[in-house]
Design an enzyme around this catalytic site. Structure first.
Site, mmCIF file in Angstrom:
data_model
loop_
_atom_site.group_PDB
_atom_site.id
_atom_site.type_symbol
_atom_site.label_atom_id
_atom_site.label_comp_id
_atom_site.label_asym_id
_atom_site.label_seq_id
_atom_site.Cartn_x
_atom_site.Cartn_y
_atom_site.Cartn_z
ATOM 1 N N GLN A 262 -4.495 -5.264 6.830
ATOM 2 C CA GLN A 262 -5.572 -6.223 6.200
ATOM 3 C C GLN A 262 -5.383 -7.577 6.900
ATOM 4 O OE1 GLN A 262 -7.755 -5.316 4.085
ATOM 5 N NE2 GLN A 262 -7.173 -3.409 3.322
ATOM 6 N N CYS B 16 -4.928 2.119 -3.913
ATOM 7 C CA CYS B 16 -3.565 2.575 -3.050
ATOM 8 C C CYS B 16 -2.387 1.841 -3.137
ATOM 9 C CB CYS B 16 -3.902 2.865 -1.789
ATOM 10 S SG CYS B 16 -5.041 4.165 -1.627
ATOM 11 N N ASP C 13 2.926 -4.415 8.132
ATOM 12 C CA ASP C 13 1.862 -3.537 7.880
ATOM 13 C C ASP C 13 0.429 -4.741 8.119
ATOM 14 O OD1 ASP C 13 -0.545 -2.336 6.918
ATOM 15 O OD2 ASP C 13 0.279 -1.693 4.984
ATOM 16 N N HIS D 253 0.738 -1.157 -0.008
ATOM 17 C CA HIS D 253 0.000 0.031 0.151
ATOM 18 C C HIS D 253 0.912 1.374 0.017
ATOM 19 C CE1 HIS D 253 -2.721 2.935 1.622
ATOM 20 N NE2 HIS D 253 -3.780 2.100 1.225
ATOM 21 N N LYS E 239 -10.769 -0.722 10.314
ATOM 22 C CA LYS E 239 -10.836 -1.778 9.436
ATOM 23 C C LYS E 239 -11.296 -3.367 10.228
ATOM 24 C CE LYS E 239 -7.445 -0.118 6.250
ATOM 25 N NZ LYS E 239 -8.100 0.000 4.911
#
Ligand code: PMP
Length: 409
Positions: free
Chosen positions: A203, A363, A200, A123, A226
């Site tokens: 997700q 993104c 990261d 991202h 999220k």
């Protein structure tokens, strides 16, 4: 097994919200998730009944805020199995956390010629700060090759690492292709070479069990919105010793224990040195409620339900001639196109049937170099989605065959 019907009752937006007179089918959970009543209530309760500042007052109201605020930190510590509660830093989201890691740790530890490893599937929030930090110190960004499916393998990490590699910054699950990286193996390999691993988790944390001690990641970033929480709140996790070595990127009230007129400043210990200024208190309390809610359902159950939905969806999509799927075998979002239809036009068609899907580059703007398509559609599931919703999504995919008729007919 999840009782999805009863879970759906917890989400006001799944009970009455419509788009184009159709009940909302929300398949854009990679962008943000819907909020259960428990989270809405926790935020309202703070705003209605005890909306004082945190860590500033010597009266009961303020102590009540402090208690709930720090309760949330403890809940999140347990949720990701951090070793210490001080390793949980409140930020405004994954982007903020990744910037704090790049500028607070990277900028102060990297030297000219050092190498940072990313992938093309990252991202923008896990790419742009590293570009800038690399430029500032004369470090070099290299990419770990993805395999032919778009997945990150330990083998390819090994090929990309050199004696100059100092940081590997990668998504645990990427936001377009949705592949799960073998974090534990990557961390073991990296740590033998004194390489720091920045994960990261935007997700991954919302969708599966996270255990930072088991995976060994040095830093982890994720966003509250999220994972059923409010927007504007997220987490920077870091191993305590690394947080001690990380400079705060913002200074101000609450982050120092002492300073004088000559500019001599003594910062507080982590996490407080990173939390200057009045925090997003309702966000933090809402995120605490979200984590409690998710924990009650069980992250293993959530993960299993989403896997089942994805398999079902892929199977149905593969029966259609007019659909091209780019990541059949991953575990996360489904990236696809309706053949011959521009992705944004297709997303508008889904919209007219009440279905929220994402179109564009998501993104991850350098991923198109790997995929050889400029934009894709993306559907991303959460535990409140159902096979019936997928059936309706598939019916609209079919209409894409005669797109103009479907749209204007
Ligand atoms: N990383 C990944 C993999 C993401 O999917 C996102 C959000 N789309 C981010 C980082 C940034 O998250 P936020 O916008 O909440 O800061």
């Amino acid at each position: 097994m999840l009782d999805v019907e009863s879970i759906r009752k917890d989400f006001p937006m799944l009970n009455g919200k419509t788009m184009h007179d159709h009940p909302l089918i929300y398949l854009d959970n990679g962008a943000t998730t819907l909020k259960p009543q428990a989270v809405i209530d926790a935020v309202c309760d703070y705003l209605t009944h005890y909306s004082g500042n945190a860590h500033r007052g010597d009266y009961d109201l303020s102590h009540e805020v402090d208690e709930r605020f720090e309760d949330a930190r403890r809940l999140i510590k347990d949720f990701i199995n951090a070793a210490r509660v001080e390793e949980i830093v409140f930020t405004s989201g994954s982007t903020d956390s990744l910037n704090m890691i790049a500028y607070g740790y990277g900028l102060n530890h990297l030297q000219a010629g050092d190498e940072i490893l990313l992938t093309v599937a990252e991202h923008a929030s896990n790419t742009l700060p590293w570009f800038d930090v690399a430029n500032k110190v004369g470090a070099i960004v290299h990419y770990i090759d993805l395999d032919e499916t778009g997945s990150l393998t330990l083998e390819n990490v090994k090929k990309a690492v050199t004696e100059k590699t100092k940081i590997i910054a990668i998504a645990e699950v990427t936001n377009v292709l949705g592949y799960d990286a073998p974090m534990k193996e990557i961390c073991n390999y990296a740590h033998e070479r004194e390489i720091i691993v920045v994960a990261d988790g935007a997700q991954s944390v919302p969708h599966q069990v996270t255990d930072v001690q088991a995976s060994g990641v040095d830093f982890l970033a994720f966003s509250g919105h999220k994972m059923c929480g409010p927007t504007g709140v997220g987490i920077m996790y870091g191993k305590y010793d690394l947080l001690c070595e990380t400079k705060p990127t913002r200074l101000g009230g609450g982050s120092n224990s002492r300073y004088n007129s000559c500019g001599v400043v003594t910062l507080k210990n982590p996490p407080y040195k990173f939390e200057a200024g009045t925090p997003n208190i309702e966000g933090v309390i809402g995120l605490g409620a979200a984590v409690e809610y998710l924990s009650k359902i069980g992250m293993d159950n959530i993960c299993a339900h989403e896997k089942e939905l994805r398999q079902y969806c892929i199977k149905k999509m593969q029966e259609l001639d007019n659909v091209e799927i780019y990541n059949v075998h991953s575990d996360g979002a489904v990236a696809f196109n309706i053949k011959g239809v521009f992705s944004q036009d297709a997303a508008s068609l889904f919209n007219t049937y009440g279905i929220a899907v994402r179109a564009g580059q998501h993104c991850a703007k350098i991923l198109d170099e790997f995929l050889n398509v400029s934009t894709t559609l993306r559907v991303s599931f959460y535990f409140y989605n159902t096979k019936e919703e997928i059936d309706q999504f598939i019916e609209v995919c079919k209409k894409g065959d005669d797109f103009l008729d479907a749209f204007f007919g």
